[in-house]
Write an enzyme that holds these catalytic residues in place. Sequence first.
Site, PDB file in Angstrom:
ATOM      1  N   LYS A  55       0.836  -1.203   0.000  1.00 29.66           N
ATOM      2  CA  LYS A  55       0.000   0.000   0.000  1.00 29.66           C
ATOM      3  C   LYS A  55       0.871   1.253   0.000  1.00 29.66           C
ATOM      4  O   LYS A  55       0.692   2.156  -0.838  1.00 29.66           O
ATOM      5  CB  LYS A  55      -0.925   0.028   1.223  1.00 29.66           C
ATOM      6  CG  LYS A  55      -1.906   1.187   1.203  1.00 29.66           C
ATOM      7  CD  LYS A  55      -2.550   1.423   2.558  1.00 29.66           C
ATOM      8  CE  LYS A  55      -1.654   2.287   3.424  1.00 29.66           C
ATOM      9  NZ  LYS A  55      -2.326   2.760   4.654  1.00 29.66           N
TER      10      LYS A  55
ATOM     11  N   ASP B 116      -6.499   0.905   0.863  1.00 29.92           N
ATOM     12  CA  ASP B 116      -6.612   1.188   2.292  1.00 29.92           C
ATOM     13  C   ASP B 116      -7.999   0.739   2.748  1.00 29.92           C
ATOM     14  O   ASP B 116      -8.725   0.067   1.998  1.00 29.92           O
ATOM     15  CB  ASP B 116      -6.358   2.671   2.581  1.00 29.92           C
ATOM     16  CG  ASP B 116      -7.426   3.568   1.977  1.00 29.92           C
ATOM     17  OD1 ASP B 116      -8.344   3.057   1.277  1.00 29.92           O
ATOM     18  OD2 ASP B 116      -7.369   4.798   2.200  1.00 29.92           O
TER      19      ASP B 116
END
Length: 340
Positions: free
Chosen positions: A207, A225
């Site tokens: 991420k 997320d």
Amino acid sequence: MNETPEKPAAAKKAVTKKATAKKAVAKKAAPAAGQAPARTTTAKTAAKKTATKTAAKKTATKTATKKTAAKQAPAKKTPARKPESRVAMVRRARRINRELAELYPYAHPELDFTNPFELLVATVLSAQTTDLRVNQTTPRLFAVCPTPEDMAAIDPERLEELIRPTGFFRAKAKSLLGLSAALRDRFGGEVPGRLEDLVTLPGVGRKTANVVLGNAFGVPGITVDTHFGRLARRFGWTTAEDAEKVEADVAGIFPESEWTMLSHRVVFHGRRVCHSRKPACGACAIAPLCPAYGEGETDPEKAKKLLKYELGGQPGQRLKPPADYPGQPAPPMAPPAAAS
């Protein structure tokens, strides 16, 4: 003469026996007669109790039926959806992306940064906190540690104090010290522009790497997320909970050139409209395209009150937002109260 008195004695005995027998019969009959009313009273009481129990059972049954009906009522309002083909889902997903692009033409990363190192550090700090809190914290941090070399050399306790407002400051300080030393020692003080290199740094996962690649180097990437994962499932793009699986599923739907901006648009929508606990369904521009419509507030006026940030007339998360941002900049962190 002796026989004459014996006759009355026998008669007396017979009369006495008859009287005794009648008394015995009367005694037996008396209790039976006395008990009859008691039996009648008991029967009436039992009948009343039975009637009361029956009435209670009927009332309980009616109440349970009403509760069951009340519980089942919402299910009747939401008819079962027809199965959607893969082709239809992809078309709908891409239309959602186009609608979000019109709604958020100013979508951007909501972390303040001026170079790849600042974005990398800010993204690591953003775990388990808001971008706003990170943006309010990093000005002091970067004033003290503008480069990887500076951050690698800082005293750990001093670093912890600088990033304390973001929470989990000890673990985050350890990651920042580790990645700064790695950048200094293995990459010449520069943030690498490859995912394979970025994920080798302490505290950096896919991420974080995709955020840095997409926004600092222009390399397409999908940032999964909590907001992105939640909306991807609500939109029916994936059923996966694992971030890497979500990334892979979504990557198969959209062209690579859209990945970075798609991430911004979906995250923007998740923060402003499609909230976790109570989505503002009645104020959602893509409601007709959403399989999860109805999970949140559908009344338009009530839904408008749930909108956040610029859509709700409130400041955004960046202290220094892009020039085309239609909302207000976020306020800096208030100075600590003076000791009395």
